[in-house]
Design an enzyme around this catalytic site. Sequence first.
Site, mmCIF file in Angstrom:
data_model
loop_
_atom_site.group_PDB
_atom_site.id
_atom_site.type_symbol
_atom_site.label_atom_id
_atom_site.label_comp_id
_atom_site.label_asym_id
_atom_site.label_seq_id
_atom_site.Cartn_x
_atom_site.Cartn_y
_atom_site.Cartn_z
ATOM 1 N N PRO A 12 0.753 -1.187 0.002
ATOM 2 C CA PRO A 12 0.165 0.085 0.070
ATOM 3 C C PRO A 12 0.976 1.344 0.056
ATOM 4 C CG PRO A 12 -0.214 -1.221 2.058
ATOM 5 C CD PRO A 12 0.521 -2.179 1.198
ATOM 6 N N ASN A 13 0.450 2.180 -0.725
ATOM 7 C CA ASN A 13 0.881 3.626 -0.608
ATOM 8 C C ASN A 13 2.296 3.741 -1.606
ATOM 9 O OD1 ASN A 13 -1.240 5.028 0.806
ATOM 10 N ND2 ASN A 13 -0.334 3.872 2.526
ATOM 11 N N ARG A 20 5.741 12.243 -2.447
ATOM 12 C CA ARG A 20 5.940 12.894 -1.010
ATOM 13 C C ARG A 20 6.936 11.951 -0.260
ATOM 14 N NH1 ARG A 20 1.181 11.511 1.920
ATOM 15 N NH2 ARG A 20 2.378 12.304 3.368
ATOM 16 N N TYR A 25 11.690 8.376 1.617
ATOM 17 C CA TYR A 25 11.764 7.400 0.561
ATOM 18 C C TYR A 25 12.395 7.593 -0.944
ATOM 19 C CZ TYR A 25 8.134 5.683 3.602
ATOM 20 O OH TYR A 25 7.586 5.081 4.807
ATOM 21 N N ALA A 80 3.045 -0.882 4.669
ATOM 22 C CA ALA A 80 2.835 -0.698 6.375
ATOM 23 C C ALA A 80 2.092 -2.458 6.585
ATOM 24 C CB ALA A 80 1.586 0.226 6.368
ATOM 25 N N HIS A 83 4.001 -4.605 9.106
ATOM 26 C CA HIS A 83 3.807 -4.739 10.634
ATOM 27 C C HIS A 83 2.384 -4.921 11.150
ATOM 28 C CE1 HIS A 83 7.432 -2.225 9.436
ATOM 29 N NE2 HIS A 83 6.492 -1.412 8.889
ATOM 30 N N ASP A 90 0.391 -15.350 6.324
ATOM 31 C CA ASP A 90 -0.072 -16.549 6.250
ATOM 32 C C ASP A 90 -0.231 -16.964 4.362
ATOM 33 O OD1 ASP A 90 -0.429 -16.987 8.997
ATOM 34 O OD2 ASP A 90 -2.457 -16.769 8.733
ATOM 35 N N GLU A 101 12.586 -9.785 1.122
ATOM 36 C CA GLU A 101 11.617 -8.629 1.603
ATOM 37 C C GLU A 101 12.483 -7.350 1.555
ATOM 38 O OE1 GLU A 101 10.814 -9.176 5.861
ATOM 39 O OE2 GLU A 101 9.905 -7.097 6.190
ATOM 40 N N HIS A 103 12.600 -3.209 2.167
ATOM 41 C CA HIS A 103 12.066 -1.583 2.316
ATOM 42 C C HIS A 103 13.144 -0.627 1.800
ATOM 43 C CE1 HIS A 103 9.222 -3.648 4.962
ATOM 44 N NE2 HIS A 103 10.254 -4.675 5.060
ATOM 45 N N LEU A 104 12.807 0.339 1.436
ATOM 46 C CA LEU A 104 13.390 1.731 1.005
ATOM 47 C C LEU A 104 14.143 2.075 2.235
ATOM 48 C CD1 LEU A 104 10.456 2.893 -1.195
ATOM 49 C CD2 LEU A 104 12.650 2.263 -2.200
ATOM 50 N N SER A 105 13.325 2.438 3.274
ATOM 51 C CA SER A 105 14.032 2.962 4.301
ATOM 52 C C SER A 105 14.508 2.213 5.556
ATOM 53 C CB SER A 105 12.823 3.889 4.981
ATOM 54 O OG SER A 105 11.775 3.090 5.515
ATOM 55 N N ARG A 110 13.500 4.161 12.437
ATOM 56 C CA ARG A 110 12.252 4.841 12.516
ATOM 57 C C ARG A 110 11.501 4.280 13.698
ATOM 58 N NH1 ARG A 110 9.538 4.573 6.930
ATOM 59 N NH2 ARG A 110 8.458 6.166 7.853
ATOM 60 N N ARG A 114 7.519 0.082 13.618
ATOM 61 C CA ARG A 114 8.234 -0.466 12.214
ATOM 62 C C ARG A 114 9.114 -1.368 12.370
ATOM 63 N NH1 ARG A 114 5.644 3.241 8.372
ATOM 64 N NH2 ARG A 114 5.552 5.300 9.475
HETATM 65 O O1 CA2 Z 1 10.643 1.757 3.809
HETATM 66 C C1 CA2 Z 1 9.987 1.043 3.102
HETATM 67 O O2 CA2 Z 1 9.997 0.590 2.192
HETATM 68 C C2 CA2 Z 1 8.138 0.772 4.075
HETATM 69 O O3 CA2 Z 1 7.884 -0.610 3.661
HETATM 70 C C3 CA2 Z 1 7.300 1.757 3.374
HETATM 71 C C4 CA2 Z 1 5.984 1.859 4.080
HETATM 72 C C5 CA2 Z 1 6.238 1.754 5.552
HETATM 73 O O4 CA2 Z 1 5.001 1.698 6.032
HETATM 74 C C6 CA2 Z 1 7.064 0.624 6.099
HETATM 75 O O5 CA2 Z 1 6.977 1.087 7.437
HETATM 76 C C7 CA2 Z 1 8.480 0.829 5.419
HETATM 77 C C8 CA2 Z 1 5.308 2.977 3.449
HETATM 78 C C9 CA2 Z 1 5.140 3.249 2.143
HETATM 79 C C10 CA2 Z 1 4.562 4.641 1.852
HETATM 80 O O6 CA2 Z 1 4.879 5.216 0.794
HETATM 81 C C11 CA2 Z 1 4.693 6.418 0.394
HETATM 82 C C12 CA2 Z 1 5.253 7.050 -0.780
HETATM 83 C C13 CA2 Z 1 5.010 8.148 -0.911
HETATM 84 C C14 CA2 Z 1 4.468 9.082 -0.139
HETATM 85 C C15 CA2 Z 1 4.118 8.607 1.234
HETATM 86 C C16 CA2 Z 1 4.272 7.074 1.201
#
Ligand code: CA2
Length: 152
Positions: A12-13, A20, A25, A80, A83, A90, A101, A103-105, A110, A114
């Site tokens: 998601p997102n 943003r 990210y 998200a 977490h 499952d 797996e 993750h960008l960050s 954080r 997370r």
């Molecule tokens: O660091 C990552 O890749 C995450 O999986 C990104 C998730 C976050 O909930 C995880 O804790 C770490 C969130 C992705 C949201 O992406 C956005 C992109 C642009 C603007 C806002 C959010």
Amino acid sequence: MKPPLLLVLHGPNLNRLGQREPDIYGKTTLEDIDGMLRDEASMLGVSVEFVQSNHEGVLIDAIHHAADRGVAGILMNPGAFTHTSVALRDAVAAVGLPLVEVHLSNVHRREPFRHHSYFSDLALAVLCGLGAEGYRVGLRHLAHHTLAARSA
Ligand code: CA2
């Protein structure tokens, strides 16, 4: 022999990437990442498919469908859901496909919520904090694992 097919799943997102929160990210868009992975895949000798969804059930269905179609492995940023989602975990456990797996960050730098992932103990490897480069490293690892398993 057909090249192994790998599935890249974006949670998601992540479709808003580059629009943003560039400080967290980066400025790379999801289309940039998919394009980079497509190029990388052709160098590695694997095929890739991409699914992004903001809906848990769609991601679960994509994992089931992958197993039914003989997909060889999954590279996933569960967003998200990392977490929160026992249901997505499952699904990964049920199909038993190799998982990387990503993750960008660096989630460990954080908020505490997370720091736990429902996927890391199922994964061959976990990459975080490398930005878009983490996807490239993850795909490479998954491709090598898959090609080695096939020729074993
Ligand atoms: O660091 C990552 O890749 C995450 O999986 C990104 C998730 C976050 O909930 C995880 O804790 C770490 C969130 C992705 C949201 O992406 C956005 C992109 C642009 C603007 C806002 C959010």
